[in-house]
Design a protein around this motif. Structure first.
Motif, PDB file in Angstrom:
ATOM      1  N   ILE A  69      33.127  30.144  43.365  1.00 59.28           N
ATOM      2  CA  ILE A  69      34.005  29.954  44.515  1.00 59.28           C
ATOM      3  C   ILE A  69      33.206  30.207  45.791  1.00 59.28           C
ATOM      4  O   ILE A  69      32.382  31.130  45.845  1.00 59.28           O
ATOM      5  CB  ILE A  69      35.246  30.875  44.442  1.00 59.28           C
ATOM      6  N   HIS A  70      33.446  29.385  46.821  1.00 58.57           N
ATOM      7  CA  HIS A  70      32.681  29.454  48.068  1.00 58.57           C
ATOM      8  C   HIS A  70      33.617  29.453  49.277  1.00 58.57           C
ATOM      9  O   HIS A  70      34.646  28.773  49.274  1.00 58.57           O
ATOM     10  CB  HIS A  70      31.722  28.275  48.183  1.00 58.57           C
ATOM     11  N   SER A  71      33.250  30.200  50.292  1.00 60.38           N
ATOM     12  CA  SER A  71      33.926  30.189  51.591  1.00 60.38           C
ATOM     13  C   SER A  71      32.856  30.358  52.662  1.00 60.38           C
ATOM     14  O   SER A  71      31.707  30.689  52.361  1.00 60.38           O
ATOM     15  CB  SER A  71      34.965  31.299  51.684  1.00 60.38           C
ATOM     16  N   GLN A  72      33.229  30.156  53.921  1.00 60.95           N
ATOM     17  CA  GLN A  72      32.209  30.166  54.972  1.00 60.95           C
ATOM     18  C   GLN A  72      31.728  31.572  55.309  1.00 60.95           C
ATOM     19  O   GLN A  72      30.534  31.852  55.272  1.00 60.95           O
ATOM     20  CB  GLN A  72      32.714  29.472  56.231  1.00 60.95           C
ATOM     21  N   TYR A  73      32.635  32.468  55.656  1.00 58.64           N
ATOM     22  CA  TYR A  73      32.192  33.815  56.024  1.00 58.64           C
ATOM     23  C   TYR A  73      33.165  34.917  55.598  1.00 58.64           C
ATOM     24  O   TYR A  73      32.850  36.099  55.678  1.00 58.64           O
ATOM     25  CB  TYR A  73      31.953  33.913  57.539  1.00 58.64           C
ATOM     26  N   GLN A  74      34.359  34.546  55.125  1.00 58.50           N
ATOM     27  CA  GLN A  74      35.322  35.540  54.651  1.00 58.50           C
ATOM     28  C   GLN A  74      35.148  35.745  53.150  1.00 58.50           C
ATOM     29  O   GLN A  74      35.051  34.783  52.384  1.00 58.50           O
ATOM     30  CB  GLN A  74      36.750  35.072  54.962  1.00 58.50           C
ATOM     31  N   ARG A 102      34.226  31.553  23.084  1.00 60.40           N
ATOM     32  CA  ARG A 102      34.383  31.921  21.674  1.00 60.40           C
ATOM     33  C   ARG A 102      34.547  30.647  20.839  1.00 60.40           C
ATOM     34  O   ARG A 102      34.901  29.589  21.364  1.00 60.40           O
ATOM     35  CB  ARG A 102      35.604  32.818  21.505  1.00 60.40           C
ATOM     36  N   PRO A 103      34.327  30.731  19.526  1.00 56.51           N
ATOM     37  CA  PRO A 103      34.547  29.555  18.665  1.00 56.51           C
ATOM     38  C   PRO A 103      35.985  29.039  18.799  1.00 56.51           C
ATOM     39  O   PRO A 103      36.934  29.819  18.854  1.00 56.51           O
ATOM     40  CB  PRO A 103      34.276  30.097  17.263  1.00 56.51           C
ATOM     41  N   GLU A 104      36.103  27.758  18.889  1.00 47.37           N
ATOM     42  CA  GLU A 104      37.395  27.074  18.982  1.00 47.37           C
ATOM     43  C   GLU A 104      38.115  27.282  20.312  1.00 47.37           C
ATOM     44  O   GLU A 104      39.218  26.770  20.506  1.00 47.37           O
ATOM     45  CB  GLU A 104      38.338  27.512  17.843  1.00 47.37           C
ATOM     46  N   GLN A 105      37.526  28.012  21.259  1.00 46.32           N
ATOM     47  CA  GLN A 105      38.201  28.241  22.535  1.00 46.32           C
ATOM     48  C   GLN A 105      38.155  26.968  23.379  1.00 46.32           C
ATOM     49  O   GLN A 105      37.106  26.339  23.535  1.00 46.32           O
ATOM     50  CB  GLN A 105      37.557  29.391  23.298  1.00 46.32           C
ATOM     51  N   SER A 106      39.312  26.605  23.953  1.00 43.36           N
ATOM     52  CA  SER A 106      39.391  25.386  24.758  1.00 43.36           C
ATOM     53  C   SER A 106      40.063  25.625  26.107  1.00 43.36           C
ATOM     54  O   SER A 106      40.309  24.667  26.840  1.00 43.36           O
ATOM     55  CB  SER A 106      40.160  24.303  23.996  1.00 43.36           C
ATOM     56  N   MET A 107      40.368  26.872  26.448  1.00 44.92           N
ATOM     57  CA  MET A 107      40.987  27.174  27.733  1.00 44.92           C
ATOM     58  C   MET A 107      40.450  28.489  28.280  1.00 44.92           C
ATOM     59  O   MET A 107      40.208  29.427  27.520  1.00 44.92           O
ATOM     60  CB  MET A 107      42.511  27.273  27.589  1.00 44.92           C
ATOM     61  N   CYS A 108      40.251  28.543  29.600  1.00 47.96           N
ATOM     62  CA  CYS A 108      39.755  29.756  30.261  1.00 47.96           C
ATOM     63  C   CYS A 108      40.599  30.038  31.499  1.00 47.96           C
ATOM     64  O   CYS A 108      41.146  29.122  32.124  1.00 47.96           O
ATOM     65  CB  CYS A 108      38.292  29.605  30.688  1.00 47.96           C
ATOM     66  N   THR A 109      40.653  31.319  31.855  1.00 52.11           N
ATOM     67  CA  THR A 109      41.438  31.743  33.015  1.00 52.11           C
ATOM     68  C   THR A 109      40.623  32.691  33.882  1.00 52.11           C
ATOM     69  O   THR A 109      39.923  33.567  33.349  1.00 52.11           O
ATOM     70  CB  THR A 109      42.730  32.448  32.571  1.00 52.11           C
ATOM     71  N   TRP A 110      40.692  32.498  35.193  1.00 49.36           N
ATOM     72  CA  TRP A 110      40.084  33.408  36.155  1.00 49.36           C
ATOM     73  C   TRP A 110      41.143  33.784  37.193  1.00 49.36           C
ATOM     74  O   TRP A 110      42.154  33.087  37.343  1.00 49.36           O
ATOM     75  CB  TRP A 110      38.897  32.758  36.873  1.00 49.36           C
ATOM     76  N   TYR A 111      40.862  34.839  37.934  1.00 46.52           N
ATOM     77  CA  TYR A 111      41.798  35.291  38.963  1.00 46.52           C
ATOM     78  C   TYR A 111      41.064  35.354  40.305  1.00 46.52           C
ATOM     79  O   TYR A 111      39.951  35.907  40.398  1.00 46.52           O
ATOM     80  CB  TYR A 111      42.388  36.652  38.598  1.00 46.52           C
ATOM     81  N   LEU A 112      41.678  34.756  41.316  1.00 47.53           N
ATOM     82  CA  LEU A 112      41.057  34.624  42.638  1.00 47.53           C
ATOM     83  C   LEU A 112      41.887  35.373  43.662  1.00 47.53           C
ATOM     84  O   LEU A 112      43.123  35.334  43.623  1.00 47.53           O
ATOM     85  CB  LEU A 112      40.962  33.150  43.037  1.00 47.53           C
ATOM     86  N   GLU A 113      41.201  36.019  44.606  1.00 48.39           N
ATOM     87  CA  GLU A 113      41.912  36.829  45.591  1.00 48.39           C
ATOM     88  C   GLU A 113      41.122  36.870  46.888  1.00 48.39           C
ATOM     89  O   GLU A 113      39.890  36.921  46.884  1.00 48.39           O
ATOM     90  CB  GLU A 113      42.110  38.242  45.054  1.00 48.39           C
ATOM     91  N   ALA A 114      41.827  36.841  48.012  1.00 45.92           N
ATOM     92  CA  ALA A 114      41.195  36.998  49.324  1.00 45.92           C
ATOM     93  C   ALA A 114      41.044  38.480  49.640  1.00 45.92           C
ATOM     94  O   ALA A 114      41.901  39.295  49.295  1.00 45.92           O
ATOM     95  CB  ALA A 114      42.034  36.319  50.402  1.00 45.92           C
ATOM     96  N   VAL A 115      39.947  38.832  50.293  1.00 46.67           N
ATOM     97  CA  VAL A 115      39.701  40.224  50.668  1.00 46.67           C
ATOM     98  C   VAL A 115      40.281  40.531  52.035  1.00 46.67           C
ATOM     99  O   VAL A 115      40.875  41.593  52.251  1.00 46.67           O
ATOM    100  CB  VAL A 115      38.187  40.529  50.645  1.00 46.67           C
ATOM    101  N   ASP A 116      40.126  39.594  52.978  1.00 50.32           N
ATOM    102  CA  ASP A 116      40.627  39.803  54.337  1.00 50.32           C
ATOM    103  C   ASP A 116      42.105  39.432  54.434  1.00 50.32           C
ATOM    104  O   ASP A 116      42.657  38.731  53.577  1.00 50.32           O
ATOM    105  CB  ASP A 116      39.820  38.964  55.329  1.00 50.32           C
ATOM    106  N   ALA A 117      42.731  39.907  55.506  1.00 51.44           N
ATOM    107  CA  ALA A 117      44.158  39.635  55.707  1.00 51.44           C
ATOM    108  C   ALA A 117      44.409  38.168  56.054  1.00 51.44           C
ATOM    109  O   ALA A 117      45.454  37.615  55.727  1.00 51.44           O
ATOM    110  CB  ALA A 117      44.707  40.546  56.802  1.00 51.44           C
ATOM    111  N   GLU A 118      43.440  37.530  56.724  1.00 50.02           N
ATOM    112  CA  GLU A 118      43.629  36.137  57.122  1.00 50.02           C
ATOM    113  C   GLU A 118      43.450  35.211  55.918  1.00 50.02           C
ATOM    114  O   GLU A 118      42.697  35.503  54.998  1.00 50.02           O
ATOM    115  CB  GLU A 118      42.625  35.745  58.214  1.00 50.02           C
ATOM    116  N   PRO A 119      44.140  34.066  55.925  1.00 48.37           N
ATOM    117  CA  PRO A 119      43.936  33.081  54.857  1.00 48.37           C
ATOM    118  C   PRO A 119      42.486  32.603  54.829  1.00 48.37           C
ATOM    119  O   PRO A 119      41.838  32.480  55.874  1.00 48.37           O
ATOM    120  CB  PRO A 119      44.887  31.939  55.238  1.00 48.37           C
TER     121      PRO A 119
END
Length: 500
Positions: A69-74, A102-119
């Motif tokens: 994941i990439h953002s400019q400065y936040q 893992r063997p037979e695995q076909s789905m993955c999940t990650w969790y994303l969150e902002a650190v600063d108060a601004e979007p």
């Protein structure tokens, strides 16, 4: 009606084709972000609302994924779980995680969150690799993540440093990874090679849209090799840290490609970017290039330089003052910077005073003694300094032998001294060349205090090396773009005018 319905469907299909398969836009309010392999997705993160990123239908040929994941400065955070732990999450503007399937695995999940108060406007993409591909950061012993594909960047006024964890050999799903530090044979990770790449963003462009667009070119191996500049190749025995000259306000993207020469496979780390300045600073941020004192100093210097460029050969004493100012000011600035903790603005004022004293002294020497050869030696040395700087501004400056300070300064000084010696038999030509070239280059320095130009680093790199004992290890590549071409035409015009 049936014909009309078919026409509508055809138009909708055409619009989807024009939009392109590589970029989609997501809305963070939905709470779930669906991803596809190799497809970039734009979305906004809000601190109170963490996002769940899901990738489905993963091919059985894939053995590990890199989600980045990439953002400019936040800063943003990407994690394997909702509970943020140092060993399972990463926080920054360019972060990624390696997911071992893992063997037979076909789905993955990650969790994303902002650190600063601004979007935070973000862009993310998942990439897959096979069991033959090396695993970036697979032999990490320095950073928090067990497998760390990230590049860690730091910068100051002088240099930018990047560090990364060593990679490991690839392996199949459900098997143990190869040991990292058992033996150094060609069957271990010690056969891997690391190619370090550098990519310059368009000059004087600090927009978020441009950054995210160009980051897409630095994510996958084929595009990195096609579009970026390969700076150096490291072996597994080398330190995984590289240094570059700092270029404030100039956007730069770095990435590392790890290559397995035995299997001829490769994988990319997570690219990292910097502008070598802060978007959040109250004073001296990326949008306000240069201090007021710098702008005043170099504007006055450039006005005098322009006069010397066009009329210096006809106004001998004014030229001597200009040369003496440069001679004394340069060495005085180095001296007080290295020996005193005086603030920058005060140093610049003292440098202007010392330079003026040097200029007056050289004019007084000519007025009192009239020794032409001594004065022309000073004129020739200033031209020699600039020519020597230009030579080391090229790729020659990155040659390994010149990383030794003794070799560098001896070679630099010899080139600077040779110039006046070569022209001692034709002093008029030497004087005309110096007035045209040095006078016009002063304009380059003035422009740089208002608008970034790479040509200023011809002399700034030498100044950095004189001020910082560690600068010898930095690669000094710079982009050559529109502003530089314009200023070169100014230099050529001034030089042609002086010859007339």
């Amino acid at each position: 009606m049936e014909l009309l319905r078919l026409l509508v469907l055809a138009v909708l299909a055409l619009e989807q084709g024009v939009a392109g398969p590589t970029e989609t836009v997501g809305n963070s309010s939905e709470g779930l972000l669906e991803f596809s392999l190799g497809k970039f997705r734009y979305f906004k993160l809000n601190k109170p609302f963490p996002e769940e990123a899901v990738l489905r239908d993963i091919s059985s040929n894939a053995t590990f994924l890199i989600f980045q994941i990439h953002s400019q400065y936040q800063n943003t955070t990407v994690s394997f779980s909702k509970t943020l732990l140092p060993s399972t999450s990463g926080t920054g503007t360019d972060k990624g995680l390696v997911f071992i399937l893992r063997p037979e695995q076909s789905m993955c999940t990650w969790y994303l969150e902002a650190v600063d108060a601004e979007p935070v406007q973000s862009m993310a993409v998942p990439l897959s690799y096979s069991e033959r591909d090396p695993v970036p950061g697979g032999c990490n012993l320095e950073f928090d993540l067990d497998i760390d594909p990230n590049i860690y960047l730091e910068y100051n006024f002088f240099e930018i440093s990047i560090k990364f964890a060593p990679a490991n050999l690839g392996y199949a799903r459900g098997t143990d990874p190869p040991p990292c530090d058992v033996g150094m044979s060609q069957d271990s990770r010690w056969r891997l090679r690391y190619d370090v790449y550098q990519y310059f963003l368009p000059e004087n462009d600090l927009t978020e849209q441009v950054l995210l667009k160009h980051l897409q070119r630095m994510v996958e191996v084929p595009q990195v090799k096609a579009r970026a500049i390969k700076v150096v190749t490291l072996t597994a025995n080398d330190k995984t840290s590289i240094y570059f000259s700092s270029l404030p306000v100039q956007g730069v993207i770095y990435n590392v490609i790890v290559w397995d020469p035995l299997l001829n496979t490769s994988a990319a780390y997570v690219p990292v970017h910097t502008y070598a300045c802060s978007f959040k600073a109250m004073e001296g941020d990326c949008s306000s290039l240069g201090r007021v004192s710098t702008k005043v100093f170099f504007t006055v210097f450039a006005l005098l330089g322009l006069f010397i460029c066009f009329f210096g050969h006809r106004f001998w004493k004014t030229e001597l003052f200009f040369i003496g100012f440069i001679f004394m000011g340069f060495f005085f600035y180095i001296l007080i910077t290295r020996l005193t903790p005086i603030k920058y603005d005060v140093r610049l004022i003292l440098t202007a005073i010392a330079g003026s004293v040097g200029g007056i002294f050289l004019v007084a020497t000519w007025w009192r003694f009239g020794i032409l050869m001594l004065c022309m030696l000073c004129v020739g040395l200033v031209l020699g300094f600039l020519i020597s700087s230009v030579i080391f501004f090229t790729l020659l400056g990155n040659v390994k032998v010149f990383r030794d300070d003794v070799v560098f300064w001896i070679t630099f000084s010899c080139i600077a001294i040779i110039i006046p010696l070569v022209f001692m038999g034709c002093l008029r030509i030497l004087n005309i060349l110096t007035c045209g070239i040095i006078g016009s280059y002063s304009v380059v320095l003035a422009v740089d205090s208002y608008l970034y130009t790479s040509l200023s680093y011809i002399t700034l790199n030498v100044l950095k090396r004189a001020l910082n004992t560690d600068f010898h290890r930095a690669f000094t590549n710079v982009p050559f773009q529109t502003t530089g071409l314009f200023l070169l035409s100014v230099i050529k015009t001034c030089h042609n005018r002086e010859k007339k």
